[in-house]
Design a protein around this motif. Structure first.
Motif, short mmCIF file in Angstrom:
data_model
loop_
_atom_site.label_atom_id
_atom_site.label_comp_id
_atom_site.label_asym_id
_atom_site.label_seq_id
_atom_site.Cartn_x
_atom_site.Cartn_y
_atom_site.Cartn_z
N ASN A 2 0.79 -1.22 0.00
CA ASN A 2 0.00 0.00 0.00
C ASN A 2 0.83 1.28 0.00
O ASN A 2 0.70 2.10 0.90
N PHE A 3 1.65 1.43 -0.99
CA PHE A 3 2.38 2.69 -1.11
C PHE A 3 1.89 3.35 -2.38
O PHE A 3 1.85 2.72 -3.44
N GLU A 4 1.54 4.62 -2.22
CA GLU A 4 0.97 5.34 -3.37
C GLU A 4 1.91 5.39 -4.56
O GLU A 4 1.47 5.45 -5.70
N ASN A 5 3.21 5.38 -4.28
CA ASN A 5 4.17 5.51 -5.39
C ASN A 5 4.63 4.16 -5.94
O ASN A 5 5.54 4.11 -6.76
N HIS A 7 3.80 0.82 -8.16
CA HIS A 7 2.87 0.35 -9.19
C HIS A 7 3.36 -0.95 -9.81
O HIS A 7 4.52 -1.05 -10.20
N CYS A 173 10.04 3.09 -0.94
CA CYS A 173 8.89 4.01 -0.99
C CYS A 173 8.87 4.96 0.21
O CYS A 173 8.42 6.09 0.10
N LYS A 174 9.38 4.47 1.35
CA LYS A 174 9.46 5.37 2.51
C LYS A 174 10.56 6.40 2.32
O LYS A 174 10.40 7.56 2.68
N PRO A 177 9.27 8.92 -1.35
CA PRO A 177 7.85 8.89 -1.70
C PRO A 177 7.51 9.66 -2.97
O PRO A 177 6.46 9.46 -3.56
N ASP A 178 8.44 10.52 -3.41
CA ASP A 178 8.22 11.31 -4.62
C ASP A 178 8.68 10.58 -5.88
O ASP A 178 8.50 11.08 -7.00
N LYS A 180 8.22 7.47 -8.35
CA LYS A 180 7.29 6.39 -8.68
C LYS A 180 8.09 5.11 -8.97
O LYS A 180 9.07 5.16 -9.72
N TYR A 182 8.05 1.23 -10.38
CA TYR A 182 7.30 0.32 -11.26
C TYR A 182 7.97 -1.04 -11.26
O TYR A 182 9.18 -1.14 -11.46
#
Ligand code: URA
Length: 211
Positions: A2-5, A7, A173-174, A177-178, A180, A182
């Motif tokens: 569950n990290f927004e960045n 994918h 990701c921590k 966070p900026d 992305k 993949y």
């Protein structure tokens, strides 16, 4: 995860090819070809946000307006050595991309990544960086590489890997966070030797035949 960045790029062809990349009986030649193909397909997906501008051109029939990618100066940055395996595939899609290099080794005492090579083009602020490494395992090298790019002035960075471990995703990701991230696949865990399970083994050894 569950990290927004973070994918996962889902595509039947990517999943199919990743299966044969994982398979231990895949030859060195096929392994490299498949890595090239998956890197190309992933690059196609992650460049979907590139903006376009209209230019005037002449077809053999008439003048017309048509679109081209606007002003993105892409820099691929493989983390040595396994990251090199992803460069050719992406260059097939973005042949004008520049290629930087980041070399890191792990200090045996501190277990921290130490840089032994860093070369990227100038004018970092205006460029779109794609950092590549097939395996996001502990995340130590990827975090250090992104730190180095930012220190050099990079403002737009994406990180692309083939297979990620949850431990590496969380760490990266921590820390960034900026940026992305993949991946083509998210695996179960790291084993006691730091290999991704089920993974694909040692990506560098499989690419360069050094096992
Ligand atoms: N690096 C690799 O090449 N493979 C792994 O599983 C982890 C790190």
């Amino acid at each position: 995860m569950n990290f927004e960045n973070f994918h996962i790029i889902k595509h039947p062809l990517i999943e199919h090819k990743l299966t044969y990349i994982r398979e231990k009986h895949t030859s060195k030649k096929e392994f490299k070809e498949l890595v090239d193909e998956v890197a190309l397909l992933m690059a196609y997906e992650i460049t979907k946000d590139f903006s376009l501008q209209e230019i005037e051109i002449s077809t053999p029939i008439c003048k017309t307006k048509s679109k081209v990618v606007s002003g993105k100066k892409v820099v691929l940055v493989p983390i040595l050595r396994a990251g090199l395996g992803m460069v050719d595939g992406i260059l097939k899609l973005i042949p004008s991309a520049r290629v930087g290099h980041i070399g890191l080794y792990r200090d045996e005492k501190t277990l921290k990544p130490v840089s032994y090579y860093f070369k990227i083009p100038s004018n970092c602020e205006d460029r779109e960086f794609i950092l590549v490494d097939p395996m996001l395992a502990t995340g130590g090298s990827a975090v250090a590489a992104a730190d180095m790019l930012k220190k050099a002035g990079a403002k737009n960075i994406k990180f692309m890997c083939l297979i990620a471990a949850p431990e590496g995703v969380e760490k990266f990701c921590k820390a960034h966070p900026d940026v992305k991230v993949y991946a083509a696949g998210l695996d179960e865990k790291l084993n006691e030797h730091g290999y991704i399970v089920p993974g694909l083994g040692d990506a560098g050894d499989r690419l360069f035949g050094t096992k």
